[in-house]
Design a protein around this motif. Structure first.
Motif, short mmCIF file in Angstrom:
data_model
loop_
_atom_site.label_atom_id
_atom_site.label_comp_id
_atom_site.label_asym_id
_atom_site.label_seq_id
_atom_site.Cartn_x
_atom_site.Cartn_y
_atom_site.Cartn_z
N GLY A 1 0.52 -1.46 0.10
CA GLY A 1 0.20 -0.06 0.25
C GLY A 1 0.91 1.19 0.01
N THR A 2 2.28 1.21 0.42
CA THR A 2 3.07 2.75 0.20
C THR A 2 3.36 2.32 -0.98
OG1 THR A 2 5.07 0.71 0.93
CG2 THR A 2 3.73 1.32 2.66
N LEU A 3 3.55 1.83 -2.20
CA LEU A 3 3.80 1.99 -3.63
C LEU A 3 3.44 2.74 -3.90
CD1 LEU A 3 5.08 -1.70 -4.12
CD2 LEU A 3 6.30 -0.06 -3.27
N PRO A 4 1.91 3.01 -4.08
CA PRO A 4 1.85 3.77 -5.45
C PRO A 4 2.01 5.63 -4.24
CG PRO A 4 -0.30 2.14 -4.64
CD PRO A 4 0.96 2.30 -3.97
N ALA B 1 6.41 10.03 -10.64
CA ALA B 1 5.86 8.74 -11.25
C ALA B 1 4.88 9.43 -11.73
CB ALA B 1 6.13 7.32 -11.67
N LYS B 2 3.58 8.92 -12.77
CA LYS B 2 2.21 8.49 -13.10
C LYS B 2 1.39 7.69 -12.20
CE LYS B 2 2.46 12.68 -14.89
NZ LYS B 2 1.81 14.70 -14.12
N VAL B 3 0.47 7.71 -10.89
CA VAL B 3 -0.03 6.59 -10.94
C VAL B 3 -1.34 6.80 -11.35
CG1 VAL B 3 -1.06 5.67 -8.95
CG2 VAL B 3 1.77 6.72 -8.68
N ILE B 4 -1.68 5.30 -11.63
CA ILE B 4 -2.56 5.07 -12.57
C ILE B 4 -3.32 3.59 -11.86
CG2 ILE B 4 -4.20 4.31 -15.07
CD1 ILE B 4 -1.38 5.99 -16.45
N GLU B 5 -4.81 3.91 -11.68
CA GLU B 5 -5.72 2.56 -11.16
C GLU B 5 -6.52 1.76 -12.59
OE1 GLU B 5 -9.14 2.90 -7.43
OE2 GLU B 5 -9.18 4.37 -8.46
N ILE B 6 -6.52 1.13 -12.06
CA ILE B 6 -7.61 0.25 -12.92
C ILE B 6 -7.94 -0.92 -12.35
CG2 ILE B 6 -7.30 -1.08 -15.20
CD1 ILE B 6 -4.77 0.05 -15.87
N ASN B 7 -9.23 -0.79 -11.28
CA ASN B 7 -9.96 -1.60 -10.96
C ASN B 7 -11.36 -1.23 -10.94
OD1 ASN B 7 -8.46 -2.35 -8.42
ND2 ASN B 7 -8.20 -0.87 -7.82
N LEU B 8 -11.93 -2.37 -10.57
CA LEU B 8 -13.72 -2.65 -11.19
C LEU B 8 -14.74 -1.45 -11.06
CD1 LEU B 8 -15.87 -4.51 -12.54
CD2 LEU B 8 -15.73 -6.00 -10.26
N VAL B 9 -14.05 -1.06 -9.07
CA VAL B 9 -14.88 0.07 -8.49
C VAL B 9 -13.96 0.72 -8.14
CG1 VAL B 9 -16.69 -0.98 -7.89
CG2 VAL B 9 -15.07 -1.27 -6.11
N GLU B 10 -15.02 2.45 -7.80
CA GLU B 10 -13.44 3.57 -6.72
C GLU B 10 -12.96 2.15 -4.94
OE1 GLU B 10 -15.21 6.57 -5.81
OE2 GLU B 10 -15.67 6.92 -8.07
N THR B 11 -11.66 3.16 -5.10
CA THR B 11 -10.97 2.54 -3.51
C THR B 11 -10.65 3.20 -2.72
OG1 THR B 11 -8.75 2.37 -4.86
CG2 THR B 11 -9.81 0.60 -5.47
N SER B 12 -9.60 3.26 -1.34
CA SER B 12 -9.69 4.03 -1.05
C SER B 12 -8.35 5.15 -1.90
CB SER B 12 -8.99 3.71 0.18
OG SER B 12 -7.61 3.20 -0.44
N LEU B 13 -7.98 4.70 -2.95
CA LEU B 13 -6.21 4.90 -3.90
C LEU B 13 -7.15 5.91 -4.61
CD1 LEU B 13 -3.50 5.45 -4.50
CD2 LEU B 13 -4.04 3.47 -6.91
N THR B 14 -8.77 5.88 -5.36
CA THR B 14 -8.68 6.85 -5.76
C THR B 14 -8.97 8.21 -4.90
OG1 THR B 14 -10.57 4.94 -6.87
CG2 THR B 14 -11.16 7.12 -7.89
N HIS B 15 -9.28 8.59 -4.77
CA HIS B 15 -9.64 9.86 -3.84
C HIS B 15 -7.95 9.95 -3.33
CE1 HIS B 15 -13.03 9.54 -5.87
NE2 HIS B 15 -13.91 9.47 -5.50
N SER B 16 -6.32 9.61 -3.04
CA SER B 16 -5.19 9.77 -2.23
C SER B 16 -5.23 10.64 -2.46
CB SER B 16 -5.12 8.56 -2.24
OG SER B 16 -3.87 8.02 -3.50
N GLY B 17 -4.74 11.10 -3.54
CA GLY B 17 -3.68 12.16 -4.14
C GLY B 17 -3.30 11.87 -4.72
N HIS B 18 -2.54 10.67 -4.45
CA HIS B 18 -1.58 10.05 -4.83
C HIS B 18 -2.02 8.98 -6.79
CE1 HIS B 18 0.96 10.76 -1.47
NE2 HIS B 18 0.07 9.62 -0.90
#
Length: 270
Positions: A215-218, A226-243
């Motif tokens: 969880g620390t890696l993004p 680096a640019k961080v891109i999320e590919i998930n079925l639904v929103e997660t805590s990462l989506t609005h994390s600022g990272h």
């Protein structure tokens, strides 16, 4: 047939974001990918944490801990046999294959996975960093000898089941996976941090990235530029994390093959 598939995908809500991901990624190579259980669901392996998953039946802090394994290995092997039954005979899906194709095209440098199913390797990926070990092997707790997990006895009932033992010293065998109470292998963490430091784009696929230390890696990737891109079925805590620079929410087995195809095509043009 290929045209029909593309036409169907063009109706997905995430489709307009594909070119954004391609442009972001092509401008900052190489890609490093963090994967979780979500990438293997299309292979028929349920997410252990989801409804009906393994952890609904077996409390992981009870059944998947080293203290429990040493106290009552037969009880823990009851859970392990069910785990292996869910993975038995499963094959890589098009998502795994898409990532392998990106590595072959020299656009992806490493995959960091929290999965233990060995499907990335089966798909042809070479640089796979396993945070939670690999369920393909068993290891003796005494002498360290390894054997294939394919030889796990398939007796139907716990009453007639004996935990597998080492052929060399007759001590208990344990899957080469990380149990609660065991540290993430230092070499895996070290390799992952090196990969993150060198990547231009960091994809997070099929995981909420809530479990540490993955969880620390993004955040580490983002802070390194680096640019961080999320590919998930639904929103997660990462989506609005600022990272997270961009999120695509949909089935990875639809998204990843299209992304790989477009990215390889884009980069081949220079």
């Amino acid at each position: 047939m290929r045209g029909e598939k593309q036409e169907d995908l063009s109706e997905r809500t995430w489709f307009p974001q594909i070119e954004k991901v391609v442009e972001l990624t092509a401008a900052q190579l190489p890609v490093v990918v963090l994967t979780g259980a979500g990438i293997s669901v299309a292979s028929g392996i349920p997410d252990f944490r989801s409804k009906g998953g393994l952890w609904e039946k077996f409390d992981p802090f009870d059944y998947a801990s080293m203290s429990s394994f040493r106290e009552d290995p037969a009880r823990v092997w009851e859970m392990l046999r069910e785990l292996y039954a869910t993975m038995c005979g499963k094959k890589p899906n098009v998502g795994h294959q898409a990532l392998a194709a990106l590595e072959q095209a020299e656009l992806l440098s490493s995959i960091i996975t929290q999965n233990i199913d060995h499907l990335h390797q089966q798909a042809g990926s070479l640089d796979v960093i396993e945070f939670h070990g690999n369920g393909a092997y068993l290891e003796c707790l005494s002498c360290g000898a390894r054997s294939s997990a394919r030889k796990i006895p398939k007796q139907a009932s716990r009453k007639h089941f004996s935990p597998p033992t080492c052929k060399q010293c007759n001590e208990l065998l344990k899957p080469t996976v990380i149990f609660f109470g065991e540290p993430i292998p230092f070499h895996a963490v070290e390799r992952a941090l090196r990969a993150v430091q060198k990547c231009g784009t960091f994809w997070v696929v099929g995981t909420s990235a809530d479990v540490m230390p993955a969880g620390t890696l993004p955040a580490a990737a983002s802070e390194n530029g680096a640019k961080v891109i999320e590919i998930n079925l639904v929103e997660t805590s990462l989506t609005h994390s600022g990272h997270c620079d961009l999120s695509i929410h949909g089935r990875q087995e639809e998204i990843l093959p299209l992304l790989a195809e477009r990215l390889i095509e884009r980069c081949s043009k220079g």
